[in-house]
Design an enzyme around this catalytic site. Structure first.
Site, PDB file in Angstrom:
ATOM      1  CB  THR A  25      -3.790   8.199  -3.227  1.00 46.02           C
ATOM      2  OG1 THR A  25      -2.616   8.539  -2.499  1.00 46.02           O
ATOM      3  CG2 THR A  25      -4.671   7.317  -2.364  1.00 46.02           C
TER       4      THR A  25
ATOM      5  CG  ASP B 251      -2.201   0.662   1.063  1.00 44.50           C
ATOM      6  OD1 ASP B 251      -2.427   1.238  -0.024  1.00 44.50           O
ATOM      7  OD2 ASP B 251      -3.027   0.614   1.996  1.00 44.50           O
TER       8      ASP B 251
END
Ligand SMILES: Nc1ncnc2c1ncn2[C@@H]1O[C@H](COP(=O)(O)OP(=O)(O)OP(=O)(O)O)[C@@H](O)[C@H]1O
Ligand SMILES: [Mg+2]
Length: 356
Positions: free
Chosen positions: A170, A121
């Site tokens: 992101t 992540d």
């Protein structure tokens, strides 16, 4: 509106903020779709990923590395778990910030089983040396472990079992091209359509054993900023309201009344978003006004206005960032039920920019 009320707004505290707090994380685990069939929306990504995974399964091979990019709360972590489930493989979860030294990464990589999914992540926040080690691991399933220090240091090559790296970010733009290029499949997750979010709300209501009708689900979906995490969070708050103030059943009226208590308006704007827009319209005539001035007017940090409120306002076409400063669009005046001032002489900022 009392501007001082908004001073301690952080992304995490906001009902409509896209990042997850602790309560969210617990509920999210329970609400996560478990396979591709349960995953709602993102048709293209689902179709492509389905092909990638099926083909790998048919070959009896480990799936190619997958990069998932997209805004918070759109389902990247969920998809990574689905990838592992679809491959019948175990998953190891870590994140860029957790890997500060190349040695941390070497330890993880060398303990992977064959076919295991490694979920990394926030991959854009890995350290440089770890990133370079990852290049080789992804391409050749090999790492060089450095033993010793100084002139006596030697690199011992270590073979790794084939594994699937699933990276999530992101901020895909922040990934160095050599890293991006090593992913066999890149999926960009888009914001969800209201109809898709309505299905998310229905599905979650079912799992939470909450009764909701189609209009109630549509009302929540419409205020969820295209984001399943927000839809699930609003659903929980509306459920509270329905339990306390009504018979527990969520209708459009109940959803609308509940969300007005939580200051989430019909379009999904919350108190901070509205404070920014109101200041822009009422104090600065719609702009252009500098970010710092706007931030002072709402009693917030510059960064909060820029990173927490503005992205959604821009996406909704309510605010524009121009070289001369922030400007409200005609839609902003309409949304707050205000009338844009008439042009004087050469016209004001709106009219120059939007010809309205
Ligand atoms: N396509 C979907 N269908 C149904 N529910 C979804 C879908 N995508 C996400 N969700 C729900 O939204 C929640 C948030 O998703 P997830 O944690 O995967 O987002 P994320 O992209 O990893 O966010 P972040 O960038 O903050 O880590 C999950 O609990 C899941 O239940
Ligand atoms: Mg995540």
């Amino acid at each position: 509106m009392n501007w001082d009320d908004t001073t301690d707004t952080s992304a995490e505290e906001r009902l409509v903020g896209a990042s997850a707090d602790r309560e969210d994380q617990a509920v999210e685990a329970a609400l996560r779709p478990k396979d591709l069939g349960e995953f709602i929306g993102q048709e293209k990504v689902r179709e492509q990923l389905d092909l990638v995974l099926r083909a790998a399964r048919a070959r009896g091979a480990t799936a190619d590395h997958v990069l998932l990019s997209g805004a918070p709360g759109l389902g990247k972590t969920t998809l990574s778990m689905i990838i592992a489930a679809e491959m019948g493989a175990p998953i190891r979860i870590t994140s860029g910030p957790a890997i500060q030294h190349a040695g941390d990464l070497a330890a993880i990589l060398s303990s992977l089983q064959e076919g295991e999914v490694l979920f990394l992540d926030e991959i854009h926040r890995m350290s440089r040396p770890a990133e370079e080690m990852l290049y080789m691991a992804m391409e050749d399933f090999r790492v060089d472990v450095i033993v010793g220090k100084g002139p006596g240091a030697t690199a011992i090559p270590l073979e790794l079992p084939p594994f699937t790296l699933v990276g999530a970010t992101t901020r895909a733009g922040l990934l160095p091209p050599p890293l991006r290029d090593r992913f066999g499949f890149t999926a960009h997750m888009e914001f969800y359509e209201p109809a898709e979010l309505q299905r998310v709300v229905h599905r979650s209501a079912n799992l939470l054993d909450v009764e909701i009708d189609a209009d109630g689900a549509a009302e929540i979906a419409g205020r969820s900023r295209g984001t399943p995490r927000i839809a699930n969070r609003l659903l929980r708050r509306v459920r509270d309201y329905a339990q306390v103030k009504a018979d527990g059943v969520i209708t459009r009226e109940i959803a609308a009344a509940a969300l007005s208590v939580y200051e989430v308006d019909a379009r999904g704007l919350d108190r901070l978003d509205r404070a920014v827009l109101e200041a822009l319209l009422k104090l600065f005539g719609g702009g252009p006004v500098g970010l710092s001035t706007l931030a002072v007017a709402v009693g917030e940090e510059r960064e909060t206005v820029e990173e927490v409120a503005e992205p959604f306002l821009v996406r909704e076409g309510l605010l524009a960032r121009t070289p001369r400063g922030r400007v409200a669009t005609p839609a902003a005046w309409a949304h707050l039920g205000l009338t844009a001032p008439r042009a004087q002489g050469g016209g004001n900022g709106q009219q120059d920019l939007f010809g309205a």
